[in-house]
Design a protein around this motif. Structure first.
Motif, PDB file in Angstrom:
ATOM      1  N   PRO A  51      14.785  20.192   4.680  1.00 21.10           N
ATOM      2  CA  PRO A  51      13.980  20.855   3.659  1.00 21.10           C
ATOM      3  C   PRO A  51      13.602  22.275   4.076  1.00 21.10           C
ATOM      4  CG  PRO A  51      12.631  19.263   4.832  1.00 21.10           C
ATOM      5  CD  PRO A  51      13.994  19.257   5.481  1.00 21.10           C
ATOM      6  N   SER A  75      14.902  19.015  -6.229  1.00 16.45           N
ATOM      7  CA  SER A  75      13.744  19.871  -5.950  1.00 16.45           C
ATOM      8  C   SER A  75      13.406  20.794  -7.110  1.00 16.45           C
ATOM      9  CB  SER A  75      14.014  20.711  -4.707  1.00 16.45           C
ATOM     10  OG  SER A  75      13.033  21.707  -4.560  1.00 16.45           O
ATOM     11  N   SER A  76      12.108  20.955  -7.317  1.00 13.11           N
ATOM     12  CA  SER A  76      11.606  21.888  -8.336  1.00 13.11           C
ATOM     13  C   SER A  76      12.015  23.322  -8.034  1.00 13.11           C
ATOM     14  CB  SER A  76      10.086  21.805  -8.388  1.00 13.11           C
ATOM     15  OG  SER A  76       9.544  22.229  -7.144  1.00 13.11           O
ATOM     16  N   TYR A  84      18.205  26.899  -0.097  1.00  9.48           N
ATOM     17  CA  TYR A  84      17.696  25.529  -0.268  1.00  9.48           C
ATOM     18  C   TYR A  84      17.696  25.121  -1.743  1.00  9.48           C
ATOM     19  CZ  TYR A  84      14.501  21.589  -0.448  1.00  9.48           C
ATOM     20  OH  TYR A  84      13.938  20.367  -0.701  1.00  9.48           O
ATOM     21  N   ASN A 130       6.590  19.851  -4.753  1.00 10.44           N
ATOM     22  CA  ASN A 130       5.691  20.016  -3.593  1.00 10.44           C
ATOM     23  C   ASN A 130       4.902  18.748  -3.263  1.00 10.44           C
ATOM     24  OD1 ASN A 130       6.291  22.852  -4.687  1.00 10.44           O
ATOM     25  ND2 ASN A 130       5.418  23.224  -2.663  1.00 10.44           N
ATOM     26  N   GLY A 175       5.343  21.975   5.209  1.00  9.77           N
ATOM     27  CA  GLY A 175       4.737  22.154   3.888  1.00  9.77           C
ATOM     28  C   GLY A 175       3.317  22.690   4.025  1.00  9.77           C
ATOM     29  N   VAL A 176       2.933  23.533   3.081  1.00 11.82           N
ATOM     30  CA  VAL A 176       1.699  24.297   3.248  1.00 11.82           C
ATOM     31  C   VAL A 176       0.454  23.405   3.365  1.00 11.82           C
ATOM     32  CG1 VAL A 176       1.323  24.679   0.748  1.00 11.82           C
ATOM     33  CG2 VAL A 176       0.430  26.323   2.423  1.00 11.82           C
ATOM     34  N   ILE A 213      -1.989  32.609   4.896  1.00 13.19           N
ATOM     35  CA  ILE A 213      -1.465  32.501   3.529  1.00 13.19           C
ATOM     36  C   ILE A 213      -0.498  33.657   3.304  1.00 13.19           C
ATOM     37  CG2 ILE A 213      -2.087  32.697   1.089  1.00 13.19           C
ATOM     38  CD1 ILE A 213      -4.609  31.116   1.671  1.00 13.19           C
ATOM     39  N   GLN A 249      -0.368  32.353  -5.786  1.00 10.65           N
ATOM     40  CA  GLN A 249       0.785  31.560  -6.221  1.00 10.65           C
ATOM     41  C   GLN A 249       0.322  30.109  -6.381  1.00 10.65           C
ATOM     42  OE1 GLN A 249       0.272  32.798  -3.090  1.00 10.65           O
ATOM     43  NE2 GLN A 249       1.931  32.218  -1.698  1.00 10.65           N
ATOM     44  N   ARG A 272       1.195  25.781  -7.217  1.00 12.86           N
ATOM     45  CA  ARG A 272       2.153  24.690  -7.080  1.00 12.86           C
ATOM     46  C   ARG A 272       1.611  23.447  -7.788  1.00 12.86           C
ATOM     47  NH1 ARG A 272       4.688  28.386  -5.731  1.00 12.86           N
ATOM     48  NH2 ARG A 272       5.987  28.720  -3.890  1.00 12.86           N
ATOM     49  N   LEU A 307      -2.928  28.403  -3.892  1.00 11.44           N
ATOM     50  CA  LEU A 307      -3.200  28.171  -2.468  1.00 11.44           C
ATOM     51  C   LEU A 307      -4.657  28.476  -2.149  1.00 11.44           C
ATOM     52  CD1 LEU A 307      -0.039  29.503  -0.602  1.00 11.44           C
ATOM     53  CD2 LEU A 307      -0.485  27.268  -1.604  1.00 11.44           C
ATOM     54  N   ASP A 356      10.303  32.942  -2.124  1.00 11.31           N
ATOM     55  CA  ASP A 356       9.181  32.169  -2.664  1.00 11.31           C
ATOM     56  C   ASP A 356       9.151  32.217  -4.192  1.00 11.31           C
ATOM     57  OD1 ASP A 356       7.500  30.758  -1.020  1.00 11.31           O
ATOM     58  OD2 ASP A 356       5.775  32.057  -1.375  1.00 11.31           O
TER      59      ASP A 356
HETATM   60  C1  UD1 Z   1       9.761  24.225  -2.040  1.00  8.36           C
HETATM   61  C2  UD1 Z   1       9.848  23.462  -3.348  1.00  8.36           C
HETATM   62  C3  UD1 Z   1       9.462  22.006  -3.123  1.00  8.36           C
HETATM   63  C4  UD1 Z   1      10.270  21.426  -1.988  1.00  8.36           C
HETATM   64  C5  UD1 Z   1      10.072  22.243  -0.737  1.00  8.36           C
HETATM   65  C6  UD1 Z   1      10.889  21.716   0.425  1.00  8.36           C
HETATM   66  C7  UD1 Z   1       9.212  25.197  -4.982  1.00  8.36           C
HETATM   67  C8  UD1 Z   1       8.286  25.572  -6.052  1.00  8.36           C
HETATM   68  N1  UD1 Z   1       8.951  24.047  -4.342  1.00  8.36           N
HETATM   69  O1  UD1 Z   1       8.441  24.271  -1.666  1.00  8.36           O
HETATM   70  O2  UD1 Z   1       9.684  21.275  -4.304  1.00  8.36           O
HETATM   71  O3  UD1 Z   1       9.856  20.141  -1.770  1.00  8.36           O
HETATM   72  O4  UD1 Z   1      10.487  23.575  -1.013  1.00  8.36           O
HETATM   73  O5  UD1 Z   1      10.543  22.334   1.606  1.00  8.36           O
HETATM   74  O6  UD1 Z   1      10.192  25.857  -4.724  1.00  8.36           O
HETATM   75  N2  UD1 Z   1       2.701  29.051   2.593  1.00  8.36           N
HETATM   76  C9  UD1 Z   1       1.615  29.715   3.165  1.00  8.36           C
HETATM   77  N3  UD1 Z   1       1.296  29.437   4.457  1.00  8.36           N
HETATM   78  C10 UD1 Z   1       1.989  28.548   5.220  1.00  8.36           C
HETATM   79  C11 UD1 Z   1       3.090  27.875   4.632  1.00  8.36           C
HETATM   80  C12 UD1 Z   1       3.418  28.159   3.310  1.00  8.36           C
HETATM   81  O7  UD1 Z   1       0.967  30.535   2.520  1.00  8.36           O
HETATM   82  O8  UD1 Z   1       1.640  28.357   6.391  1.00  8.36           O
HETATM   83  C13 UD1 Z   1       3.010  29.343   1.182  1.00  8.36           C
HETATM   84  C14 UD1 Z   1       4.459  29.658   0.883  1.00  8.36           C
HETATM   85  O9  UD1 Z   1       4.726  31.016   1.037  1.00  8.36           O
HETATM   86  C15 UD1 Z   1       4.549  29.187  -0.580  1.00  8.36           C
HETATM   87  C16 UD1 Z   1       3.584  28.006  -0.649  1.00  8.36           C
HETATM   88  O10 UD1 Z   1       2.733  28.141   0.488  1.00  8.36           O
HETATM   89  O11 UD1 Z   1       4.106  30.195  -1.456  1.00  8.36           O
HETATM   90  C17 UD1 Z   1       4.265  26.654  -0.557  1.00  8.36           C
HETATM   91  O12 UD1 Z   1       5.182  26.684   0.539  1.00  8.36           O
HETATM   92  P1  UD1 Z   1       5.872  25.353   1.090  1.00  8.36           P
HETATM   93  O13 UD1 Z   1       4.846  24.326   1.317  1.00  8.36           O
HETATM   94  O14 UD1 Z   1       6.782  25.742   2.181  1.00  8.36           O
HETATM   95  O15 UD1 Z   1       6.689  24.833  -0.147  1.00  8.36           O
HETATM   96  P2  UD1 Z   1       7.631  25.579  -1.253  1.00  8.36           P
HETATM   97  O16 UD1 Z   1       8.504  26.571  -0.616  1.00  8.36           O
HETATM   98  O17 UD1 Z   1       6.795  25.943  -2.431  1.00  8.36           O
END
Ligand code: UD1
Length: 311
Positions: free
Chosen positions: A80, A120-121, A144, A173, A187-188, A204, A210, A212, A248, A274
């Motif tokens: 992922p 995946s979305s 991805y 997500n 994952g965040v 962040i 942004q 989710r 977030l 992103d």
């Molecule tokens: C994406 C897919 C999701 C999939 C996942 C697999 C979308 C909308 N979603 O998730 O369906 O399951 O990939 O990995 O495309 N972030 C921070 N700080 C951090 C980590 C992340 O700010 O420490 C931010 C990222 O920049 C992003 C958001 O949090 O904007 C979510 O990131 P993440 O949890 O990695 O998932 P997606 O990339 O959204």
């Protein structure tokens, strides 16, 4: 006796599906996992009730005998992460596309009853309109996202050409217990959970506005079980989200409220690839699969936080 297969069954979502199957009365569950991002410890108390096979979906000969004759294959194995696919595209391409092809080929040749595919979305990319509905043209923004979309198309083609029952669920997500917070690609919400319990600032990426459609893992498990039983769904794609949308900044604020602390997040440059906003239209999944997400964001977050606290 016909069996269930969960590829990636030692991973965060796969191991939850394994538990869901056992709760549902499944007698024989075969887990295929190469332990690249999964952990056998994710299976803990159910380890003795499943057949664990350390195998890699990139190796057709290794997985074909395990999939032969399965009633349902839940295909969760993947590399992922959007940024991981950007930093190092070859392994994610091989696992997410070639590996998926191998799983479908093994299911078809081994006459498996159905494949339920973890899509995946991210396939939607940035759409002008929210919520995102399955009829929208996909606009993948990262390797991805494209890889996961190719898997959907492969499911559709295997369904149409070979008559393999295959249905794709676009996850939005997913979060919950056992999501690994320790990788730079985690994952965040798992990263946020770890930060709040350690009383540290999370980073962040971007302005935090942004959003989710965060989906609690138990709702995804239930959706998988329903997709395994539903009629007339082969070749189709369904959103597996909640229908909501949380920024977030809101997610971090909620955790601070839960813990009654004030910790400001650090902000860094936005991440390449992103998506800005993500929210599922769930009408088709509700109609055809009986999708019925039960966990509000607050409830899911509370349960998840308690799980991390216990670790
Ligand atoms: C994406 C897919 C999701 C999939 C996942 C697999 C979308 C909308 N979603 O998730 O369906 O399951 O990939 O990995 O495309 N972030 C921070 N700080 C951090 C980590 C992340 O700010 O420490 C931010 C990222 O920049 C992003 C958001 O949090 O904007 C979510 O990131 P993440 O949890 O990695 O998932 P997606 O990339 O959204």
């Amino acid at each position: 006796m016909s069996h269930y297969v969960v590829t990636g069954g030692a991973g965060f979502i796969g191991s939850a599906i394994v538990r869901g199957l056992l709760r549902d009365g499944a007698r024989r569950v075969v887990v295929i996992d190469n332990l690249l991002t999964g952990h056998e410890s994710n299976l803990e108390e159910v380890r003795a009730c499943v057949e664990f096979e350390r195998a890699d979906i990139r190796e057709y000969e290794a997985i074909a005998p395990l999939i032969r004759g399965a009633a349902v294959v839940f295909h969760e194995a993947a590399i992922p992460s959007v940024p991981r696919s950007i930093d190092d595209p070859a392994p994610s391409h091989e696992v997410n596309i070639d590996g998926t092809f191998n799983v479908l080929r093994a299911a078809r040749e081994g006459q498996a009853g159905r494949v339920v595919y973890a899509a995946s979305s991210s396939a939607y990319g940035d759409t002008e309109v929210l919520p995102k509905v399955e009829s929208m043209a996909p606009r993948p923004k990262s390797p991805y996202a494209l890889q996961k979309l190719v898997g959907e198309y492969y499911c559709n083609v295997f369904s149409g050409v070979y008559g393999l029952e295959a249905v794709a669920l676009r996850y939005f997500n997913v979060y919950g217990p056992r999501q690994d917070p320790t990788s730079p690609y985690s994952g965040v919400l798992s990263v946020f959970m770890k930060a709040i319990l350690e009383r540290r600032s999370p980073t962040i990426f971007g302005d935090g506005e942004q959003s989710r459609d965060f989906t609690f893992v138990e709702d995804v498990v239930e959706l998988n079980l329903r997709a395994a039983r539903a009629k007339n769904v082969s070749g189709k794609v369904y959103n597996g989200g909640n229908g909501g949308r949380i920024t977030l900044n809101e997610a971090w604020a909620l955790l601070q409220r839960f813990e009654d602390v004030e910790i400001r997040a650090k902000y860094a440059a936005p991440r390449p690839g992103d998506v800005r906003h993500s929210q599922a239209d769930t009408a088709a999944a509700v109609r055809d699969l009986g999708h019925d997400p039960r966990f509000s964001f607050e409830e899911g977050m509370r349960r998840t936080l308690e799980w991390y606290r216990g670790q």
